[in-house]
Design a protein around this motif. Structure first.
Motif, mmCIF file in Angstrom:
data_model
loop_
_atom_site.group_PDB
_atom_site.id
_atom_site.type_symbol
_atom_site.label_atom_id
_atom_site.label_comp_id
_atom_site.label_asym_id
_atom_site.label_seq_id
_atom_site.Cartn_x
_atom_site.Cartn_y
_atom_site.Cartn_z
ATOM 1 N N ILE A 105 0.832 -1.198 0.000
ATOM 2 C CA ILE A 105 0.000 0.000 0.000
ATOM 3 C C ILE A 105 0.868 1.250 0.000
ATOM 4 O O ILE A 105 1.930 1.291 0.622
ATOM 5 C CB ILE A 105 -0.967 -0.019 1.202
ATOM 6 C CG1 ILE A 105 -2.032 1.057 1.062
ATOM 7 C CG2 ILE A 105 -0.208 0.100 2.512
ATOM 8 C CD1 ILE A 105 -3.182 0.906 2.058
ATOM 9 N N ARG A 107 -10.595 6.695 -0.207
ATOM 10 C CA ARG A 107 -9.211 6.425 0.166
ATOM 11 C C ARG A 107 -8.444 7.683 0.570
ATOM 12 O O ARG A 107 -7.330 7.952 0.074
ATOM 13 C CB ARG A 107 -8.478 5.662 -0.937
ATOM 14 C CG ARG A 107 -9.138 4.310 -1.203
ATOM 15 C CD ARG A 107 -8.426 3.507 -2.238
ATOM 16 N NE ARG A 107 -9.112 2.230 -2.466
ATOM 17 C CZ ARG A 107 -8.820 1.379 -3.421
ATOM 18 N NH1 ARG A 107 -7.818 1.649 -4.260
ATOM 19 N NH2 ARG A 107 -9.492 0.253 -3.562
ATOM 20 N N SER A 128 -3.302 -2.187 5.360
ATOM 21 C CA SER A 128 -4.038 -2.643 4.189
ATOM 22 C C SER A 128 -4.812 -3.918 4.494
ATOM 23 O O SER A 128 -4.356 -4.762 5.265
ATOM 24 C CB SER A 128 -3.061 -2.900 3.042
ATOM 25 O OG SER A 128 -3.689 -3.616 2.005
ATOM 26 N N SER A 174 -3.653 3.972 -1.129
ATOM 27 C CA SER A 174 -3.879 3.367 -2.437
ATOM 28 C C SER A 174 -4.703 2.075 -2.406
ATOM 29 O O SER A 174 -4.947 1.484 -3.455
ATOM 30 C CB SER A 174 -2.532 3.059 -3.102
ATOM 31 O OG SER A 174 -1.788 2.156 -2.307
ATOM 32 N N ASP A 175 -5.127 1.634 -1.197
ATOM 33 C CA ASP A 175 -5.826 0.356 -1.114
ATOM 34 C C ASP A 175 -6.843 0.436 0.016
ATOM 35 O O ASP A 175 -6.788 1.345 0.853
ATOM 36 C CB ASP A 175 -4.812 -0.770 -0.860
ATOM 37 C CG ASP A 175 -5.355 -2.145 -1.186
ATOM 38 O OD1 ASP A 175 -4.592 -3.126 -1.013
ATOM 39 O OD2 ASP A 175 -6.522 -2.263 -1.606
ATOM 40 N N SER A 176 -7.743 -0.527 0.063
ATOM 41 C CA SER A 176 -8.700 -0.610 1.164
ATOM 42 C C SER A 176 -7.962 -0.924 2.462
ATOM 43 O O SER A 176 -6.984 -1.668 2.456
ATOM 44 C CB SER A 176 -9.731 -1.704 0.877
ATOM 45 O OG SER A 176 -10.437 -1.417 -0.298
ATOM 46 N N THR A 182 -5.106 -6.201 2.426
ATOM 47 C CA THR A 182 -4.538 -7.286 1.623
ATOM 48 C C THR A 182 -3.065 -7.555 1.886
ATOM 49 O O THR A 182 -2.508 -8.484 1.323
ATOM 50 C CB THR A 182 -4.712 -6.977 0.121
ATOM 51 O OG1 THR A 182 -4.058 -5.742 -0.171
ATOM 52 C CG2 THR A 182 -6.172 -6.871 -0.244
ATOM 53 N N SER A 183 -2.412 -6.752 2.700
ATOM 54 C CA SER A 183 -0.958 -6.919 2.800
ATOM 55 C C SER A 183 -0.460 -7.178 4.209
ATOM 56 O O SER A 183 0.618 -6.753 4.576
ATOM 57 C CB SER A 183 -0.237 -5.710 2.206
ATOM 58 O OG SER A 183 -0.532 -4.548 2.958
#
Lengths: 115, 110
Positions: free
Chosen positions: B2, B68, B91, B26-28, B93-94
């Motif tokens: 992110i 965002r 993030s 830049s991401d959820s 996802t990360s």
């Protein structure tokens, strides 16, 4: 309220020496994180532990190792120290796995100077 | 991973002025926190605000997760507000980590 306790607060070492930083999380917090902040930079994630198991790994050099003990305190061991390791090292703790979005609380940091 | 962008990078105010600091990501996210790093290096929690609006005294924050970004408002600034303000996000996802922006260096002059 109890906060995250880090020791020592200041540490001066010579190149190639070893240093150990300690972190005592907020009571009942089960997740511990380590961050490194170089001069003029933002904190960079090194490693985290949840319930005494490594949960995530970031930009931690191979010369560094860490663990979380049965009482949930954590230690960051740094060997073969280099001048570039001089930084402020933060420990943070949270309740629950980070994927659950728990709030992180940071200690006051340990300032390492390598000469 | 992110990306977290903060603006402005530097801000100089006279005591009593208001300001708005911005954080774009830049991401959820699962988590978004604002911190104040004082001149002694301590990271002080200001807000835990993955979405919505919160207020604490002269400070307030708003996060619009769908777009965002997050905003930190400082009203009637005081010299003790000086320092670096960091936005940090986790993030979805990360993995389990906070990623920090580069910060906004705030100087409040008397």
């Amino acid at each position: 309220a109890a906060g995250v306790i880090q020791s020592p607060r200041h540490l001066i070492k010579e190149k190639r020496e070893t240093a150990t930083l300690k972190c005592y999380p907020i009571p009942r917090h089960d997740t511990v994180y380590w961050y490194q902040q170089g001069p003029g930079q933002d904190p960079q994630f090194l490693i985290s532990f949840y319930e005494k198991m490594q949960s995530d790994k970031g930009s931690i050099p191979d010369r560094f190792s860490a663990q979380q003990f049965s009482d949930y305190h954590s230690e960051l061991n740094m060997s073969s120290l280099e001048l570039g390791d001089s930084a402020l090292y933060f420990c943070a703790s949270s309740l629950g796995r980070a994927e659950q979005g728990g709030e992180l609380f940071f200690g006051e940091g340990s300032r390492l100077t390598v000469l | 991973g992110i990306q977290v962008e903060q603006s402005p990078p530097d801000l100089i105010l006279q005591e009593g002025a208001n300001s708005t600091l911005r954080c774009n990501f830049s991401d959820s996210v699962n988590n978004l926190q604002w911190f104040h790093q004082n001149p002694w290096g301590q990271l002080i929690n200001l807000f835990y605000i993955p979405s919505g609006t919160k207020q604490n005294g002269r400070l307030s924050a708003t996060t619009v997760a769908t777009e965002r970004y997050s905003l930190l408002y400082i009203s009637s600034s005081q010299t003790t507000d000086s320092g670096v303000y960091f936005c940090a996000v986790e993030s979805k996802t990360s993995g389990s980590r906070l990623t920090f922006g580069e910060g906004t260096q705030l100087t409040v002059n008397p």
